[in-house]
Design a protein around this motif. Sequence first.
Motif, PDB file in Angstrom:
ATOM      1  N   GLY A   5       0.814  -1.210   0.000  1.00 49.47           N
ATOM      2  CA  GLY A   5       0.000   0.000   0.000  1.00 49.47           C
ATOM      3  C   GLY A   5       0.841   1.250   0.000  1.00 49.47           C
ATOM      4  O   GLY A   5       2.016   1.227   0.339  1.00 49.47           O
ATOM      5  N   ILE A   6       0.230   2.333  -0.418  1.00 51.39           N
ATOM      6  CA  ILE A   6       0.850   3.652  -0.382  1.00 51.39           C
ATOM      7  C   ILE A   6      -0.104   4.566   0.368  1.00 51.39           C
ATOM      8  O   ILE A   6      -1.309   4.537   0.135  1.00 51.39           O
ATOM      9  N   ARG A   7       0.456   5.360   1.279  1.00 51.08           N
ATOM     10  CA  ARG A   7      -0.380   6.244   2.084  1.00 51.08           C
ATOM     11  C   ARG A   7       0.422   7.472   2.471  1.00 51.08           C
ATOM     12  O   ARG A   7       1.645   7.511   2.320  1.00 51.08           O
ATOM     13  N   ILE A  49       2.073  24.576   8.458  1.00 48.09           N
ATOM     14  CA  ILE A  49       2.319  24.862   7.043  1.00 48.09           C
ATOM     15  C   ILE A  49       3.561  24.056   6.644  1.00 48.09           C
ATOM     16  O   ILE A  49       4.692  24.538   6.742  1.00 48.09           O
ATOM     17  N   PRO A  50       3.371  22.802   6.206  1.00 50.68           N
ATOM     18  CA  PRO A  50       4.527  21.938   5.925  1.00 50.68           C
ATOM     19  C   PRO A  50       5.347  22.432   4.734  1.00 50.68           C
ATOM     20  O   PRO A  50       4.815  23.009   3.789  1.00 50.68           O
ATOM     21  N   ALA A  51       6.645  22.194   4.801  1.00 50.40           N
ATOM     22  CA  ALA A  51       7.555  22.549   3.712  1.00 50.40           C
ATOM     23  C   ALA A  51       7.561  21.483   2.633  1.00 50.40           C
ATOM     24  O   ALA A  51       7.971  21.726   1.509  1.00 50.40           O
ATOM     25  N   ALA A  52       7.128  20.268   2.987  1.00 52.88           N
ATOM     26  CA  ALA A  52       7.113  19.144   2.047  1.00 52.88           C
ATOM     27  C   ALA A  52       6.011  18.180   2.469  1.00 52.88           C
ATOM     28  O   ALA A  52       5.443  18.294   3.560  1.00 52.88           O
ATOM     29  N   PHE A  53       5.744  17.254   1.588  1.00 53.12           N
ATOM     30  CA  PHE A  53       4.767  16.209   1.870  1.00 53.12           C
ATOM     31  C   PHE A  53       5.431  14.864   1.632  1.00 53.12           C
ATOM     32  O   PHE A  53       6.380  14.777   0.851  1.00 53.12           O
ATOM     33  N   CYS A  54       4.958  13.836   2.279  1.00 52.92           N
ATOM     34  CA  CYS A  54       5.594  12.530   2.176  1.00 52.92           C
ATOM     35  C   CYS A  54       4.536  11.433   2.091  1.00 52.92           C
ATOM     36  O   CYS A  54       3.558  11.444   2.832  1.00 52.92           O
ATOM     37  N   HIS A  55       4.781  10.515   1.179  1.00 51.72           N
ATOM     38  CA  HIS A  55       4.016   9.282   1.104  1.00 51.72           C
ATOM     39  C   HIS A  55       4.956   8.151   1.489  1.00 51.72           C
ATOM     40  O   HIS A  55       6.162   8.231   1.255  1.00 51.72           O
ATOM     41  N   VAL A  56       4.403   7.109   2.078  1.00 53.71           N
ATOM     42  CA  VAL A  56       5.196   5.928   2.372  1.00 53.71           C
ATOM     43  C   VAL A  56       4.602   4.742   1.627  1.00 53.71           C
ATOM     44  O   VAL A  56       3.386   4.654   1.435  1.00 53.71           O
ATOM     45  N   ALA A  57       5.494   3.866   1.217  1.00 52.78           N
ATOM     46  CA  ALA A  57       5.082   2.591   0.635  1.00 52.78           C
ATOM     47  C   ALA A  57       5.308   1.550   1.711  1.00 52.78           C
ATOM     48  O   ALA A  57       6.346   1.553   2.383  1.00 52.78           O
ATOM     49  N   GLU A  58       4.322   0.691   1.896  1.00 56.84           N
ATOM     50  CA  GLU A  58       4.470  -0.324   2.927  1.00 56.84           C
ATOM     51  C   GLU A  58       3.996  -1.673   2.416  1.00 56.84           C
ATOM     52  O   GLU A  58       3.173  -1.761   1.513  1.00 56.84           O
ATOM     53  N   VAL A  59       4.569  -2.695   3.012  1.00 53.16           N
ATOM     54  CA  VAL A  59       4.164  -4.071   2.735  1.00 53.16           C
ATOM     55  C   VAL A  59       3.929  -4.723   4.084  1.00 53.16           C
ATOM     56  O   VAL A  59       4.813  -4.696   4.960  1.00 53.16           O
ATOM     57  N   ASP A  60       2.761  -5.269   4.247  1.00 50.40           N
ATOM     58  CA  ASP A  60       2.387  -5.916   5.514  1.00 50.40           C
ATOM     59  C   ASP A  60       2.653  -5.021   6.712  1.00 50.40           C
ATOM     60  O   ASP A  60       3.141  -5.460   7.745  1.00 50.40           O
ATOM     61  N   GLY A  61       2.352  -3.722   6.571  1.00 48.99           N
ATOM     62  CA  GLY A  61       2.487  -2.780   7.673  1.00 48.99           C
ATOM     63  C   GLY A  61       3.879  -2.275   7.921  1.00 48.99           C
ATOM     64  O   GLY A  61       4.110  -1.493   8.837  1.00 48.99           O
ATOM     65  N   ARG A  62       4.864  -2.684   7.105  1.00 54.51           N
ATOM     66  CA  ARG A  62       6.253  -2.261   7.283  1.00 54.51           C
ATOM     67  C   ARG A  62       6.622  -1.269   6.190  1.00 54.51           C
ATOM     68  O   ARG A  62       6.436  -1.546   5.002  1.00 54.51           O
ATOM     69  N   VAL A  63       7.124  -0.085   6.585  1.00 55.84           N
ATOM     70  CA  VAL A  63       7.504   0.939   5.618  1.00 55.84           C
ATOM     71  C   VAL A  63       8.754   0.466   4.871  1.00 55.84           C
ATOM     72  O   VAL A  63       9.768   0.133   5.485  1.00 55.84           O
ATOM     73  N   ILE A  64       8.664   0.455   3.533  1.00 54.74           N
ATOM     74  CA  ILE A  64       9.782   0.002   2.708  1.00 54.74           C
ATOM     75  C   ILE A  64      10.264   1.075   1.744  1.00 54.74           C
ATOM     76  O   ILE A  64      11.277   0.893   1.072  1.00 54.74           O
ATOM     77  N   GLY A  65       9.547   2.201   1.649  1.00 52.89           N
ATOM     78  CA  GLY A  65       9.957   3.262   0.740  1.00 52.89           C
ATOM     79  C   GLY A  65       9.233   4.551   1.051  1.00 52.89           C
ATOM     80  O   GLY A  65       8.214   4.554   1.741  1.00 52.89           O
TER      81      GLY A  65
END
Length: 68
Positions: A5-7, A49-65
């Motif tokens: 997933g990506i969130r 007021i964030p300077a950047a935004f971030c998405h995470v990629a995860e597999v089985d609840g573990r962030v991998i990217g």
Amino acid sequence: MITPGIRYANRADIPQILQLIKDLAEYERAPHEAVATTEAIEKSLFSPIPAAFCHVAEVDGRVIGISI
């Protein structure tokens, strides 16, 4: 079964985000250039007021990217 997933990143992801930044710097043979801190990541991504935004990629609840 693998559940990918990506969130949007959240504050609980900060340690994993920091580690992935350090890992990338190491891979690029520039670990001295990874000057990020947990405090800087929190301020940059989660301030009113964030300077950047971030998405995470995860597999089985573990962030991998990440994508910042």
